[in-house]
Write a protein that holds these residues in place. Structure first.
Motif, PDB file in Angstrom:
ATOM      1  N   SER A 110       0.792  -1.226   0.000  1.00 33.87           N
ATOM      2  CA  SER A 110       0.000   0.000   0.000  1.00 33.87           C
ATOM      3  C   SER A 110       0.826   1.278   0.000  1.00 33.87           C
ATOM      4  O   SER A 110       0.262   2.372  -0.032  1.00 33.87           O
ATOM      5  CB  SER A 110      -0.953  -0.006   1.203  1.00 33.87           C
ATOM      6  OG  SER A 110      -1.733  -1.194   1.206  1.00 33.87           O
ATOM      7  N   GLN A 149      -8.956   1.394  11.410  1.00 36.98           N
ATOM      8  CA  GLN A 149      -8.589   1.909  10.091  1.00 36.98           C
ATOM      9  C   GLN A 149      -8.413   0.780   9.060  1.00 36.98           C
ATOM     10  O   GLN A 149      -8.287   1.057   7.869  1.00 36.98           O
ATOM     11  CB  GLN A 149      -7.293   2.724  10.178  1.00 36.98           C
ATOM     12  CG  GLN A 149      -7.442   4.022  10.967  1.00 36.98           C
ATOM     13  CD  GLN A 149      -6.108   4.660  11.282  1.00 36.98           C
ATOM     14  OE1 GLN A 149      -5.619   4.625  12.399  1.00 36.98           O
ATOM     15  NE2 GLN A 149      -5.491   5.239  10.268  1.00 36.98           N
ATOM     16  N   ASP A 196      -9.906  -2.441   7.039  1.00 37.46           N
ATOM     17  CA  ASP A 196     -11.110  -3.148   6.614  1.00 37.46           C
ATOM     18  C   ASP A 196     -10.634  -4.285   5.697  1.00 37.46           C
ATOM     19  O   ASP A 196     -10.604  -4.143   4.478  1.00 37.46           O
ATOM     20  CB  ASP A 196     -12.065  -2.209   5.871  1.00 37.46           C
ATOM     21  CG  ASP A 196     -13.380  -2.892   5.493  1.00 37.46           C
ATOM     22  OD1 ASP A 196     -13.462  -4.136   5.625  1.00 37.46           O
ATOM     23  OD2 ASP A 196     -14.302  -2.197   5.048  1.00 37.46           O
ATOM     24  N   GLU A 250     -12.907  -5.799   2.903  1.00 38.51           N
ATOM     25  CA  GLU A 250     -12.960  -5.028   1.659  1.00 38.51           C
ATOM     26  C   GLU A 250     -11.575  -4.812   1.061  1.00 38.51           C
ATOM     27  O   GLU A 250     -11.441  -4.300  -0.053  1.00 38.51           O
ATOM     28  CB  GLU A 250     -13.620  -3.669   1.902  1.00 38.51           C
ATOM     29  CG  GLU A 250     -15.093  -3.747   2.278  1.00 38.51           C
ATOM     30  CD  GLU A 250     -15.946  -4.287   1.146  1.00 38.51           C
ATOM     31  OE1 GLU A 250     -15.621  -4.025  -0.031  1.00 38.51           O
ATOM     32  OE2 GLU A 250     -16.943  -4.988   1.426  1.00 38.51           O
ATOM     33  N   LEU A 302      -9.086  -2.739   2.392  1.00 36.80           N
ATOM     34  CA  LEU A 302      -8.815  -1.309   2.427  1.00 36.80           C
ATOM     35  C   LEU A 302      -8.150  -0.912   3.743  1.00 36.80           C
ATOM     36  O   LEU A 302      -8.367  -1.546   4.777  1.00 36.80           O
ATOM     37  CB  LEU A 302     -10.116  -0.509   2.283  1.00 36.80           C
ATOM     38  CG  LEU A 302     -10.916  -0.693   0.990  1.00 36.80           C
ATOM     39  CD1 LEU A 302     -12.255   0.008   1.098  1.00 36.80           C
ATOM     40  CD2 LEU A 302     -10.127  -0.185  -0.212  1.00 36.80           C
ATOM     41  N   GLN A 310      -7.316   2.897   5.832  1.00 37.65           N
ATOM     42  CA  GLN A 310      -7.398   4.358   5.848  1.00 37.65           C
ATOM     43  C   GLN A 310      -6.227   4.885   6.668  1.00 37.65           C
ATOM     44  O   GLN A 310      -6.021   4.474   7.807  1.00 37.65           O
ATOM     45  CB  GLN A 310      -8.712   4.820   6.471  1.00 37.65           C
ATOM     46  CG  GLN A 310      -8.854   6.340   6.514  1.00 37.65           C
ATOM     47  CD  GLN A 310     -10.196   6.777   7.072  1.00 37.65           C
ATOM     48  OE1 GLN A 310     -11.233   6.358   6.599  1.00 37.65           O
ATOM     49  NE2 GLN A 310     -10.169   7.630   8.078  1.00 37.65           N
ATOM     50  N   ARG A 348      -6.354   9.292   3.502  1.00 35.61           N
ATOM     51  CA  ARG A 348      -6.603   8.676   2.200  1.00 35.61           C
ATOM     52  C   ARG A 348      -6.856   7.197   2.428  1.00 35.61           C
ATOM     53  O   ARG A 348      -6.370   6.612   3.410  1.00 35.61           O
ATOM     54  CB  ARG A 348      -5.447   8.915   1.229  1.00 35.61           C
ATOM     55  CG  ARG A 348      -4.130   8.278   1.572  1.00 35.61           C
ATOM     56  CD  ARG A 348      -3.041   8.803   0.624  1.00 35.61           C
ATOM     57  NE  ARG A 348      -1.824   8.011   0.703  1.00 35.61           N
ATOM     58  CZ  ARG A 348      -0.938   8.092   1.683  1.00 35.61           C
ATOM     59  NH1 ARG A 348      -1.145   8.931   2.688  1.00 35.61           N
ATOM     60  NH2 ARG A 348       0.151   7.336   1.673  1.00 35.61           N
ATOM     61  N   VAL A 349      -7.647   6.620   1.539  1.00 35.96           N
ATOM     62  CA  VAL A 349      -8.000   5.197   1.625  1.00 35.96           C
ATOM     63  C   VAL A 349      -7.215   4.461   0.549  1.00 35.96           C
ATOM     64  O   VAL A 349      -7.226   4.852  -0.619  1.00 35.96           O
ATOM     65  CB  VAL A 349      -9.513   4.985   1.448  1.00 35.96           C
ATOM     66  CG1 VAL A 349      -9.849   3.502   1.471  1.00 35.96           C
ATOM     67  CG2 VAL A 349     -10.277   5.729   2.539  1.00 35.96           C
ATOM     68  N   LEU A 350      -6.546   3.393   0.961  1.00 37.81           N
ATOM     69  CA  LEU A 350      -5.662   2.657   0.063  1.00 37.81           C
ATOM     70  C   LEU A 350      -6.085   1.196  -0.039  1.00 37.81           C
ATOM     71  O   LEU A 350      -6.566   0.615   0.940  1.00 37.81           O
ATOM     72  CB  LEU A 350      -4.224   2.711   0.588  1.00 37.81           C
ATOM     73  CG  LEU A 350      -3.624   4.101   0.765  1.00 37.81           C
ATOM     74  CD1 LEU A 350      -2.334   4.020   1.566  1.00 37.81           C
ATOM     75  CD2 LEU A 350      -3.384   4.753  -0.582  1.00 37.81           C
ATOM     76  N   PRO A 351      -5.869   0.597  -1.198  1.00 38.43           N
ATOM     77  CA  PRO A 351      -6.125  -0.843  -1.314  1.00 38.43           C
ATOM     78  C   PRO A 351      -5.053  -1.647  -0.586  1.00 38.43           C
ATOM     79  O   PRO A 351      -3.899  -1.230  -0.497  1.00 38.43           O
ATOM     80  CB  PRO A 351      -6.061  -1.082  -2.827  1.00 38.43           C
ATOM     81  CG  PRO A 351      -5.206   0.014  -3.350  1.00 38.43           C
ATOM     82  CD  PRO A 351      -5.431   1.200  -2.464  1.00 38.43           C
ATOM     83  N   ARG A 398      -3.282  -8.839   3.037  1.00 37.84           N
ATOM     84  CA  ARG A 398      -4.459  -9.166   3.861  1.00 37.84           C
ATOM     85  C   ARG A 398      -4.230 -10.471   4.612  1.00 37.84           C
ATOM     86  O   ARG A 398      -4.544 -10.587   5.805  1.00 37.84           O
ATOM     87  CB  ARG A 398      -5.711  -9.277   2.988  1.00 37.84           C
ATOM     88  CG  ARG A 398      -6.180  -7.962   2.406  1.00 37.84           C
ATOM     89  CD  ARG A 398      -7.652  -7.983   2.008  1.00 37.84           C
ATOM     90  NE  ARG A 398      -7.971  -9.039   1.067  1.00 37.84           N
ATOM     91  CZ  ARG A 398      -7.886  -8.910  -0.256  1.00 37.84           C
ATOM     92  NH1 ARG A 398      -7.446  -7.767  -0.777  1.00 37.84           N
ATOM     93  NH2 ARG A 398      -8.228  -9.895  -1.063  1.00 37.84           N
TER      94      ARG A 398
END
Length: 299
Positions: free
Chosen positions: A143, A157, A159, A162, A164, A166, A175-178, A184
Protein backbone atom coordinates in the motif's frame (compact mmCIF):
# COMPACT_ATOMS: atom_id res chain seq x y z
CA UNK A 1 13.67 36.94 18.60
CA UNK A 2 13.85 33.62 20.42
CA UNK A 3 10.67 34.40 22.34
CA UNK A 4 8.82 35.06 19.07
CA UNK A 5 10.24 31.86 17.60
CA UNK A 6 8.94 29.96 20.65
CA UNK A 7 5.51 31.53 20.11
CA UNK A 8 5.56 30.43 16.47
CA UNK A 9 6.43 26.85 17.45
CA UNK A 10 3.57 26.87 19.95
CA UNK A 11 1.29 28.08 17.13
CA UNK A 12 2.45 25.23 14.89
CA UNK A 13 1.85 22.65 17.60
CA UNK A 14 -1.50 23.87 18.94
CA UNK A 15 -3.20 25.55 15.98
CA UNK A 16 -1.62 23.91 12.93
CA UNK A 17 -1.25 20.57 14.77
CA UNK A 18 1.94 19.63 12.94
CA UNK A 19 3.58 16.34 13.94
CA UNK A 20 6.37 16.34 16.56
CA UNK A 21 8.83 15.26 13.85
CA UNK A 22 7.88 18.19 11.58
CA UNK A 23 7.95 20.63 14.49
CA UNK A 24 11.44 19.47 15.46
CA UNK A 25 12.65 19.93 11.85
CA UNK A 26 11.19 23.48 11.69
CA UNK A 27 12.74 24.39 15.01
CA UNK A 28 16.14 23.00 13.97
CA UNK A 29 16.14 24.98 10.70
CA UNK A 30 14.97 28.21 12.28
CA UNK A 31 17.56 27.85 15.05
CA UNK A 32 20.21 28.08 12.31
CA UNK A 33 18.69 31.38 11.22
CA UNK A 34 18.61 32.57 14.81
CA UNK A 35 22.30 31.65 15.31
CA UNK A 36 23.19 33.51 12.09
CA UNK A 37 21.32 36.61 13.32
CA UNK A 38 23.16 36.48 16.63
CA UNK A 39 26.52 36.27 14.85
CA UNK A 40 25.64 39.14 12.50
CA UNK A 41 24.27 41.31 15.35
CA UNK A 42 20.76 41.25 13.86
CA UNK A 43 18.47 41.93 16.80
CA UNK A 44 14.98 41.58 15.33
CA UNK A 45 13.16 39.51 12.72
CA UNK A 46 12.16 42.79 11.04
CA UNK A 47 15.86 43.57 10.45
CA UNK A 48 16.61 40.30 8.63
CA UNK A 49 16.54 41.00 4.88
CA UNK A 50 16.97 39.03 1.66
CA UNK A 51 20.71 39.80 1.45
CA UNK A 52 21.27 38.39 4.94
CA UNK A 53 19.30 35.26 4.11
CA UNK A 54 21.11 34.82 0.78
CA UNK A 55 24.41 34.97 2.69
CA UNK A 56 23.20 32.33 5.16
CA UNK A 57 22.09 30.00 2.35
CA UNK A 58 25.46 30.42 0.59
CA UNK A 59 27.34 29.55 3.80
CA UNK A 60 25.19 26.52 4.47
CA UNK A 61 25.72 25.34 0.87
CA UNK A 62 29.48 25.74 1.21
CA UNK A 63 29.34 23.63 4.38
CA UNK A 64 27.78 20.77 2.41
CA UNK A 65 24.07 21.27 3.01
CA UNK A 66 22.01 19.70 0.22
CA UNK A 67 19.67 21.66 -2.03
CA UNK A 68 16.77 19.78 -0.44
CA UNK A 69 17.82 20.79 3.09
CA UNK A 70 18.21 24.42 2.06
CA UNK A 71 14.81 24.36 0.37
CA UNK A 72 13.31 23.10 3.61
CA UNK A 73 15.08 25.88 5.55
CA UNK A 74 13.65 28.54 3.21
CA UNK A 75 10.21 26.98 3.55
CA UNK A 76 10.54 27.19 7.35
CA UNK A 77 11.51 30.87 7.07
CA UNK A 78 8.50 31.60 4.83
CA UNK A 79 6.20 29.93 7.35
CA UNK A 80 7.69 31.95 10.20
CA UNK A 81 7.32 35.26 8.37
CA UNK A 82 3.76 34.48 7.34
CA UNK A 83 3.05 34.15 11.07
CA UNK A 84 5.08 37.28 11.99
CA UNK A 85 3.29 39.35 9.34
CA UNK A 86 -0.09 38.12 10.56
CA UNK A 87 0.86 39.10 14.12
CA UNK A 88 1.95 42.58 13.01
CA UNK A 89 5.59 41.99 13.98
CA UNK A 90 6.96 42.30 10.42
CA UNK A 91 5.80 43.50 7.04
CA UNK A 92 8.13 41.55 4.76
CA UNK A 93 9.42 38.06 3.93
CA UNK A 94 13.19 37.84 3.35
CA UNK A 95 12.75 34.43 1.71
CA UNK A 96 10.46 35.80 -0.99
CA UNK A 97 12.06 35.16 -4.37
CA UNK A 98 14.93 33.12 -2.96
CA UNK A 99 15.59 29.57 -4.11
CA UNK A 100 18.31 27.15 -3.00
CA UNK A 101 21.30 26.30 -5.21
CA UNK A 102 20.39 23.46 -7.54
CA UNK A 103 21.85 20.14 -6.58
CA UNK A 104 21.85 16.71 -8.09
CA UNK A 105 18.55 14.96 -7.62
CA UNK A 106 19.24 11.54 -6.21
CA UNK A 107 16.94 8.79 -7.36
CA UNK A 108 15.39 6.81 -4.51
CA UNK A 109 16.79 3.35 -3.96
CA UNK A 110 14.37 0.55 -4.72
CA UNK A 111 14.21 -3.22 -4.80
CA UNK A 112 13.58 -4.73 -8.19
CA UNK A 113 10.55 -7.01 -8.45
CA UNK A 114 12.53 -10.22 -8.01
CA UNK A 115 14.23 -8.92 -4.86
CA UNK A 116 10.89 -7.76 -3.45
CA UNK A 117 9.42 -11.22 -3.99
CA UNK A 118 12.51 -12.81 -2.48
CA UNK A 119 12.02 -10.67 0.61
CA UNK A 120 8.31 -11.41 1.01
CA UNK A 121 7.98 -15.00 -0.19
CA UNK A 122 10.46 -16.64 2.16
CA UNK A 123 9.44 -19.17 4.81
CA UNK A 124 7.85 -17.61 7.91
CA UNK A 125 8.28 -19.09 11.36
CA UNK A 126 5.01 -19.56 13.20
CA UNK A 127 5.60 -17.10 16.02
CA UNK A 128 4.58 -13.62 17.21
CA UNK A 129 7.54 -11.63 15.86
CA UNK A 130 7.76 -13.39 12.50
CA UNK A 131 4.07 -12.88 11.70
CA UNK A 132 4.15 -9.26 12.90
CA UNK A 133 7.24 -8.47 10.82
CA UNK A 134 5.74 -10.14 7.74
CA UNK A 135 2.55 -8.10 8.10
CA UNK A 136 4.59 -4.90 8.41
CA UNK A 137 6.65 -5.65 5.28
CA UNK A 138 3.62 -6.72 3.25
CA UNK A 139 1.65 -3.59 4.18
CA UNK A 140 4.55 -1.26 3.35
CA UNK A 141 4.98 -2.86 -0.07
CA UNK A 142 1.29 -3.48 -0.77
CA UNK A 143 0.00 0.00 0.00
CA UNK A 144 3.03 2.33 -0.04
CA UNK A 145 2.58 3.64 3.50
CA UNK A 146 4.95 6.13 5.07
CA UNK A 147 6.62 5.00 8.29
CA UNK A 148 4.60 7.53 10.33
CA UNK A 149 1.37 6.28 8.74
CA UNK A 150 2.12 2.68 9.66
CA UNK A 151 3.16 3.43 13.25
CA UNK A 152 0.00 5.50 13.79
CA UNK A 153 -2.31 2.84 12.35
CA UNK A 154 -5.23 1.69 14.53
CA UNK A 155 -7.43 -1.38 14.16
CA UNK A 156 -10.53 0.57 13.09
CA UNK A 157 -8.59 1.91 10.09
CA UNK A 158 -8.30 -1.61 8.64
CA UNK A 159 -11.11 -3.15 6.61
CA UNK A 160 -9.67 -6.49 5.55
CA UNK A 161 -12.98 -7.81 4.25
CA UNK A 162 -12.96 -5.03 1.66
CA UNK A 163 -9.17 -4.96 1.35
CA UNK A 164 -8.81 -1.31 2.43
CA UNK A 165 -6.78 0.73 4.89
CA UNK A 166 -7.40 4.36 5.85
CA UNK A 167 -4.26 6.29 6.78
CA UNK A 168 -3.56 9.73 8.22
CA UNK A 169 -0.88 11.33 6.08
CA UNK A 170 1.01 14.63 5.97
CA UNK A 171 -1.02 17.70 6.79
CA UNK A 172 -3.54 15.51 8.63
CA UNK A 173 -4.97 14.42 5.27
CA UNK A 174 -6.61 11.00 5.17
CA UNK A 175 -6.60 8.68 2.20
CA UNK A 176 -8.00 5.20 1.62
CA UNK A 177 -5.66 2.66 0.06
CA UNK A 178 -6.13 -0.84 -1.31
CA UNK A 179 -4.52 -3.73 0.56
CA UNK A 180 -3.39 -6.61 -1.64
CA UNK A 181 -4.29 -10.26 -1.10
CA UNK A 182 -0.90 -11.28 0.31
CA UNK A 183 -0.90 -8.32 2.70
CA UNK A 184 -4.46 -9.17 3.86
CA UNK A 185 -3.41 -12.75 4.56
CA UNK A 186 -0.35 -11.58 6.50
CA UNK A 187 -2.42 -9.10 8.52
CA UNK A 188 -5.06 -11.71 9.33
CA UNK A 189 -2.37 -14.10 10.60
CA UNK A 190 -0.81 -11.30 12.67
CA UNK A 191 -4.10 -10.06 14.16
CA UNK A 192 -4.88 -13.57 15.40
CA UNK A 193 -1.65 -13.42 17.45
CA UNK A 194 -1.87 -9.73 18.39
CA UNK A 195 -4.49 -10.29 21.09
CA UNK A 196 -2.12 -12.62 22.96
CA UNK A 197 0.04 -9.62 23.96
CA UNK A 198 -2.85 -7.84 25.75
CA UNK A 199 -2.65 -4.62 23.68
CA UNK A 200 -2.57 -1.37 25.66
CA UNK A 201 -4.53 0.46 22.96
CA UNK A 202 -5.95 0.03 19.46
CA UNK A 203 -2.56 0.06 17.69
CA UNK A 204 -2.26 -2.48 14.86
CA UNK A 205 1.43 -3.16 15.45
CA UNK A 206 2.52 -3.74 19.02
CA UNK A 207 5.44 -5.17 20.96
CA UNK A 208 5.33 -8.40 22.94
CA UNK A 209 4.58 -6.19 25.96
CA UNK A 210 1.45 -4.86 24.24
CA UNK A 211 2.78 -1.36 23.51
CA UNK A 212 2.50 0.44 20.16
CA UNK A 213 5.65 0.03 18.07
CA UNK A 214 7.46 3.30 17.45
CA UNK A 215 9.33 4.34 14.28
CA UNK A 216 12.76 3.25 15.55
CA UNK A 217 11.53 -0.22 16.49
CA UNK A 218 9.97 -0.74 13.04
CA UNK A 219 13.08 0.55 11.26
CA UNK A 220 15.17 -1.87 13.30
CA UNK A 221 12.96 -4.86 12.45
CA UNK A 222 12.87 -4.00 8.72
CA UNK A 223 16.65 -3.63 8.69
CA UNK A 224 17.04 -6.99 10.43
CA UNK A 225 14.82 -8.80 7.91
CA UNK A 226 16.60 -7.10 5.00
CA UNK A 227 19.98 -8.30 6.23
CA UNK A 228 18.69 -11.82 6.85
CA UNK A 229 16.69 -12.33 3.65
CA UNK A 230 18.53 -10.13 1.14
CA UNK A 231 21.93 -9.48 2.67
CA UNK A 232 21.46 -5.72 2.26
CA UNK A 233 20.38 -2.63 4.12
CA UNK A 234 16.62 -2.17 3.98
CA UNK A 235 14.47 0.62 5.36
CA UNK A 236 10.71 1.34 5.24
CA UNK A 237 10.99 4.11 2.66
CA UNK A 238 12.75 1.73 0.25
CA UNK A 239 9.61 -0.44 0.33
CA UNK A 240 7.45 2.64 -0.34
CA UNK A 241 9.72 3.60 -3.25
CA UNK A 242 9.55 0.04 -4.59
CA UNK A 243 5.75 0.07 -4.36
CA UNK A 244 5.62 3.32 -6.35
CA UNK A 245 8.11 2.41 -9.06
CA UNK A 246 6.68 -1.09 -9.62
CA UNK A 247 3.13 0.26 -9.81
CA UNK A 248 4.11 3.02 -12.21
CA UNK A 249 6.05 0.57 -14.35
CA UNK A 250 2.98 -1.62 -14.74
CA UNK A 251 0.24 1.02 -14.98
CA UNK A 252 1.95 4.09 -16.48
CA UNK A 253 -0.65 6.10 -14.52
CA UNK A 254 1.29 8.86 -12.77
CA UNK A 255 -1.81 10.55 -11.33
CA UNK A 256 -3.02 7.33 -9.72
CA UNK A 257 0.40 6.72 -8.15
CA UNK A 258 0.39 10.32 -6.89
CA UNK A 259 -2.97 9.74 -5.17
CA UNK A 260 -1.85 6.45 -3.64
CA UNK A 261 1.35 7.97 -2.28
CA UNK A 262 -0.46 11.04 -0.93
CA UNK A 263 1.81 13.51 -2.75
CA UNK A 264 0.38 17.03 -2.83
CA UNK A 265 2.48 17.93 -5.89
CA UNK A 266 2.81 15.62 -8.87
CA UNK A 267 6.41 16.83 -9.30
CA UNK A 268 7.27 14.77 -6.22
CA UNK A 269 5.84 11.68 -7.90
CA UNK A 270 7.57 12.36 -11.22
CA UNK A 271 10.92 11.24 -9.82
CA UNK A 272 9.68 7.67 -10.26
CA UNK A 273 9.43 8.16 -14.01
CA UNK A 274 13.25 8.19 -14.11
CA UNK A 275 13.39 4.76 -12.50
CA UNK A 276 11.61 2.86 -15.22
CA UNK A 277 12.92 4.51 -18.39
CA UNK A 278 14.31 1.23 -19.66
CA UNK A 279 10.86 -0.33 -19.34
CA UNK A 280 9.31 2.60 -21.20
CA UNK A 281 11.90 2.29 -23.95
CA UNK A 282 11.07 -1.42 -24.32
CA UNK A 283 7.34 -0.68 -24.52
CA UNK A 284 8.00 2.05 -27.08
CA UNK A 285 10.12 -0.25 -29.24
CA UNK A 286 7.50 -2.98 -29.23
CA UNK A 287 4.41 -0.80 -29.64
CA UNK A 288 5.18 2.26 -31.75
CA UNK A 289 4.78 1.67 -35.51
CA UNK A 290 7.89 3.68 -36.38
CA UNK A 291 10.02 2.66 -33.42
CA UNK A 292 12.06 -0.18 -34.91
CA UNK A 293 15.30 1.67 -34.42
CA UNK A 294 17.63 -1.32 -34.44
CA UNK A 295 18.25 -3.87 -37.16
CA UNK A 296 15.51 -2.58 -39.46
CA UNK A 297 15.61 -1.73 -43.16
CA UNK A 298 12.92 0.91 -42.60
CA UNK A 299 14.73 3.21 -40.18
Amino acid sequence: MERQLDAYCTHLRSERQVSPHTLEAYRRDLSKVLAFCDKEKITSWAALDIQHLRSLIARQHQQGQSSRSLSRLLSAVRGLYHYLNREGICEHDPANGLSPPKGERRLPKTLDTDRALQLLDGAIEDDFLAHRDQAILELFYSSGLRLSELTGLNMEQLDLSEGLVQVLGKGSKTRVLPVGRKAREALQAWIALRALANPEDDAVFISQQGRRLGPRAIQKRVKLVGERELGQNLHPHMLRHSFASHLLESSQDLRAVQELLGHADIKTTQIYTHLDFQHLATVYDSAHPRAKRKGSDHD
